[in-house]
Scaffold this active site. Sequence first.
Site, PDB file in Angstrom:
ATOM      1  CG  HIS A 269      14.652  15.739  61.423  1.00 14.94           C
ATOM      2  ND1 HIS A 269      15.084  16.245  60.470  1.00 14.94           N
ATOM      3  CD2 HIS A 269      13.239  15.646  61.899  1.00 14.94           C
ATOM      4  CE1 HIS A 269      14.225  17.274  60.354  1.00 14.94           C
ATOM      5  NE2 HIS A 269      12.281  16.660  61.350  1.00 14.94           N
ATOM      6  CB  CYS A 270      11.206  13.160  57.483  1.00 12.65           C
ATOM      7  SG  CYS A 270      11.478  14.343  59.235  1.00 12.65           S
ATOM      8  CB  ILE A 271      14.106  11.987  53.509  1.00 15.03           C
ATOM      9  CG1 ILE A 271      12.711  13.037  53.572  1.00 15.03           C
ATOM     10  CG2 ILE A 271      14.368  11.608  52.260  1.00 15.03           C
ATOM     11  CD1 ILE A 271      14.097  14.552  52.454  1.00 15.03           C
TER      12      ILE A 271
END
Length: 436
Positions: A269-271
Amino acid sequence: MTFEEKLDRGSAVVGVIGQGYVGLPLARAFAMKNIRTIGFDIDPVKVETLNRGESFIATIASARVAEIRRLGTYEATTDFSRLAECDAVIICVPTPLNRMMDPDLSFIESSTRAIARTLRKEQLVVLESTTYPGTTDELVKPILEAGGLKCGADFYLAFSPEREDPGNRKFETTTIPKVVGGVDEKSGRLAAKLYAKAVEKVVPVSSAKVAEAAKILENVYRCVNIALVNELKVVFDRMGIDVWEVIAAAGTKPFGFQAFYPGPGLGGHCIPIDPFYLSWKAREFGVHARFIELAGEVNTAMPHYVVEKLGDALNERGKSIKGSKVLVLGIAYKKDVDDVRESPAIEIIELLAARGADVVYNDPHIPRTHKMRRHDLGLESQPLTPQLLRSADAVLIATDHSAYDWETICKDAPLIIDTRNATRGVASAKGKVRRA
């Protein structure tokens, strides 16, 4: 009574919006410290599961949920009017990209509007969702102030980035240092004091924007370095050089080098998302973040590279992708988790299906695929039997789960495309494996 007085007396109530991979561990951290905690979620099935003392996340044991239910310090609800009961409200919701690769802040906005409907004096609101610098000040604050209450005087507002790493048993919410930055000085101080009740170390910074930027930097750092090794993988492959051996050799240097590893693309969900959030915001200031955008482009291109390598391997055997049966091993975005958010395996399956392949998958953590924002495969995990392996024209290793017996897999599979270096050193892999 002020918010700080309630904190000091131990009577403050904490609400956490979003009971997923970030929100649930955070809610548990507060509840374990005997702080009354309410978990908010729009999914009634999740809420019912949690209130039974059960977990719906593989990396969070049901016993951990049952413990806080027994303590009587935690409950879950879909009733957002109960935000009025909370002295502190923490937002832990997704921040995806839309089809144009622009930030989708709709979940943050809807959560903030829900808080605004019951906002009262002496409430603290904290945003944890990863986003571009300025979101807390420019989006959240105006929505909350629209009702007449003023930030810093009537209510308080801060940002504290989530730092969860699902599947990593070395760290948990309470042991990961917590960066906290307020929209104003008092908001930052009160937010830091709140988190100090639940986590071992709080790291105060001067503003919400600094805290937002710190989270972006953490993930862009990883994204850029992973893009570097992904690009080197392509280059070295053309040169006939094993990138994994190169990384292992370089890793023997005791200073000045940190190993990053290639793969079929980026997930989670981030990188995969953060570089695009930062580059999008940078354009507002007339800056073109070329280096960061390039890293994002390299990583998003990797599923196509994997499919091309699989096609080449099949061609060597007189077959084409069209009509071939391809077994994908692992569709989670990383090993030993049940999370498919932004998983490159999902795109790989879609690319293969579009080229006419008969695609099936096995993942011990994901029995079936569910409808996602941009994907709906409608597949079920197939039992990993010798018959299934032998029936496949190619086996693609997309996620190297610990549960897989690579020796057995290599023995039965006729052709293996390994994107994770999972089969290195496996005797039965000789002559069958193509790195991708």
